[in-house]
Design a protein around this motif. Sequence first.
Motif, PDB file in Angstrom:
ATOM      1  N   ALA A   1       4.793   4.850   2.956  1.00 48.55           N
ATOM      2  CA  ALA A   1       5.597   6.018   2.887  1.00 48.55           C
ATOM      3  C   ALA A   1       7.082   5.603   4.757  1.00 48.55           C
ATOM      4  O   ALA A   1       8.058   6.373   4.015  1.00 48.55           O
ATOM      5  CB  ALA A   1       5.150   7.312   2.880  1.00 48.55           C
TER       6      ALA A   1
ATOM      7  N   LEU B   1       0.840  -1.281  -0.257  1.00 44.87           N
ATOM      8  CA  LEU B   1      -0.062  -0.618  -0.025  1.00 44.87           C
ATOM      9  C   LEU B   1       0.521   1.356   0.583  1.00 44.87           C
ATOM     10  O   LEU B   1       1.159   1.381   0.656  1.00 44.87           O
ATOM     11  CB  LEU B   1      -1.232  -0.045   0.996  1.00 44.87           C
ATOM     12  CG  LEU B   1      -2.130  -1.485   1.258  1.00 44.87           C
ATOM     13  CD1 LEU B   1      -2.382  -1.190   3.020  1.00 44.87           C
ATOM     14  CD2 LEU B   1      -3.077  -1.495   0.114  1.00 44.87           C
ATOM     15  N   PRO B   2       0.753   2.039  -0.856  1.00 48.88           N
ATOM     16  CA  PRO B   2       1.911   2.782  -1.579  1.00 48.88           C
ATOM     17  C   PRO B   2       1.688   4.574  -0.080  1.00 48.88           C
ATOM     18  O   PRO B   2       2.949   4.716   0.950  1.00 48.88           O
ATOM     19  CB  PRO B   2       1.753   3.763  -2.840  1.00 48.88           C
ATOM     20  CG  PRO B   2       0.926   2.711  -3.340  1.00 48.88           C
ATOM     21  CD  PRO B   2      -0.595   2.082  -2.345  1.00 48.88           C
ATOM     22  N   TYR B   3       0.686   4.095   0.322  1.00 54.50           N
ATOM     23  CA  TYR B   3       0.199   5.174   1.563  1.00 54.50           C
ATOM     24  C   TYR B   3       0.878   4.595   3.124  1.00 54.50           C
ATOM     25  O   TYR B   3       1.666   5.329   3.316  1.00 54.50           O
ATOM     26  CB  TYR B   3      -1.303   5.157   1.461  1.00 54.50           C
ATOM     27  CG  TYR B   3      -1.517   6.937   2.289  1.00 54.50           C
ATOM     28  CD1 TYR B   3      -1.109   8.488   1.644  1.00 54.50           C
ATOM     29  CD2 TYR B   3      -1.748   7.585   3.986  1.00 54.50           C
ATOM     30  CE1 TYR B   3      -1.414   9.469   2.469  1.00 54.50           C
ATOM     31  CE2 TYR B   3      -1.852   8.020   4.310  1.00 54.50           C
ATOM     32  CZ  TYR B   3      -1.683   9.439   3.355  1.00 54.50           C
ATOM     33  OH  TYR B   3      -2.434  10.145   4.660  1.00 54.50           O
ATOM     34  N   TYR B   4       1.056   3.908   3.041  1.00 45.98           N
ATOM     35  CA  TYR B   4       1.177   3.190   4.264  1.00 45.98           C
ATOM     36  C   TYR B   4       3.011   2.897   3.888  1.00 45.98           C
ATOM     37  O   TYR B   4       3.733   3.507   5.210  1.00 45.98           O
ATOM     38  CB  TYR B   4       0.600   2.028   3.893  1.00 45.98           C
ATOM     39  CG  TYR B   4      -0.821   2.387   4.850  1.00 45.98           C
ATOM     40  CD1 TYR B   4      -1.586   2.160   4.085  1.00 45.98           C
ATOM     41  CD2 TYR B   4      -0.975   1.941   6.453  1.00 45.98           C
ATOM     42  CE1 TYR B   4      -3.197   2.228   4.473  1.00 45.98           C
ATOM     43  CE2 TYR B   4      -2.804   1.734   6.587  1.00 45.98           C
ATOM     44  CZ  TYR B   4      -3.329   1.698   5.427  1.00 45.98           C
ATOM     45  OH  TYR B   4      -5.029   2.546   5.333  1.00 45.98           O
TER      46      TYR B   4
END
Lengths: 244, 244
Positions: A126, A121-124
């Motif tokens: 980070a 999950l790209p947002y997580y």
Amino acid sequence: MKRILIKIQFVGTNYSGWQIQPNATTIQGEVTRAIRMVCGTDVELEGCSRTDAGVSALGLMAHFDVDTRINPDTIYKAINTHLPPDIRVLSSKEVAPDFHARYDVKSKTYEYHFYESPIALPYYDALSTRINSPFDYEIARQACKVFLGTHDFAGFCNAKNNTSTTVRTIFDIDLERSNTGYCLRVTGDGFLYNMVRILAGTIIEVGQGKIDIANLTDILNSLDRSRAGDTAPARGLVLSEVRY
Amino acid sequence: MKRILIKIQFVGTNYSGWQIQPNATTIQGEVTRAIRMVCGTDVELEGCSRTDAGVSALGLMAHFDVDTRINPDTIYKAINTHLPPDIRVLSSKEVAPDFHARYDVKSKTYEYHFYESPIALPYYDALSTRINSPFDYEIARQACKVFLGTHDFAGFCNAKNNTSTTVRTIFDIDLERSNTGYCLRVTGDGFLYNMVRILAGTIIEVGQGKIDIANLTDILNSLDRSRAGDTAPARGLVLSEVRY
């Protein structure tokens, strides 16, 4: 000559860790360069921890000696003007000439952030590490308790660890759940090389059912690195707070 | 021909928003290119929202029509192999040929993340916006209630807004506090251009004492953009959930 203690926050993603190395961009290197720009001289920057590549910090403490007329309480603002945006000095102050950012540490708190998902999950991603399902939060949380107190953590460090003793005391350890995943928060008098990442890896494997919680005390007491869990990835690890 | 609905997560920091534009890297552009690599044909990708540059999404919904023998339930995995790591398709499924990712939306939830600090904090900056102190959380939280329900939000949108009506219904709005800052979460039947960022900017200014909470109903009813707060920066805004 003044000894100045600074508190540094950074996102470690784009750096090869704390320690200055040839041909690599490091936190120590960037901050030392910024201090040189401000003070016009090279300083020896002593950090409280040598964080690995990819590890972040909310407040890493470091000291240096410098002969300057700049106010020690505000010098951090000048240093910041020479730093990239993912590194910031949050504060600075003069300390006693025999104060040491590493040797005088009373306790440190690290956080390890992870989330559970079958795909990245790209947002997580980070600031946290992905783990696979299933993950039993309650069992993982219980597993934390095994590590509380004073133990020989010889089985929970990298073979490159070169401290004189592998006994450490964990004052507090708990696994919190948030709406972006999980945060393992651990406070101790000090941590061996990779110790927090191996603790995180082990606790995660208990939650995934790969390690039986009933064996955890045995695994700790065996002092055998091969029986503990994998070293969890650097991303997700944050040096949160250092106390003197 | 099949109509396929996909759910996309992305970190918007490195993109010029959703919509395809010449000489800019956009989310719609990247996903359309990835679908072309998988299906061998150009598709028209209709998103539920045209997010601005720098805005992120946990689950932006979009549909496209394609003639393919690939299973609609697993096509997202193939699409992901052609996407950069800061964009991921989380799921895919076939929908009715008259289903529309934008027109059929029942409600959307946005989050606006911010933190309070006199200086920029790199770790927090990754996904949230900095505000200056002082900030009164309780008053800001109370301010949210003014916007609940159905109102004409003409004063809370960018002049470029071109929808036929500026009346919208907010089903739920609240300000949460976490150990990394604040999160404004707002659910509505739809949002005007920049509406969430102006709501966030206004609620923040109430918390900072720049706008008196006693005037907030008047400000909303005045339909006058100049009386509402500033448009809060794009970083910190996340399209969280879309319901049909």
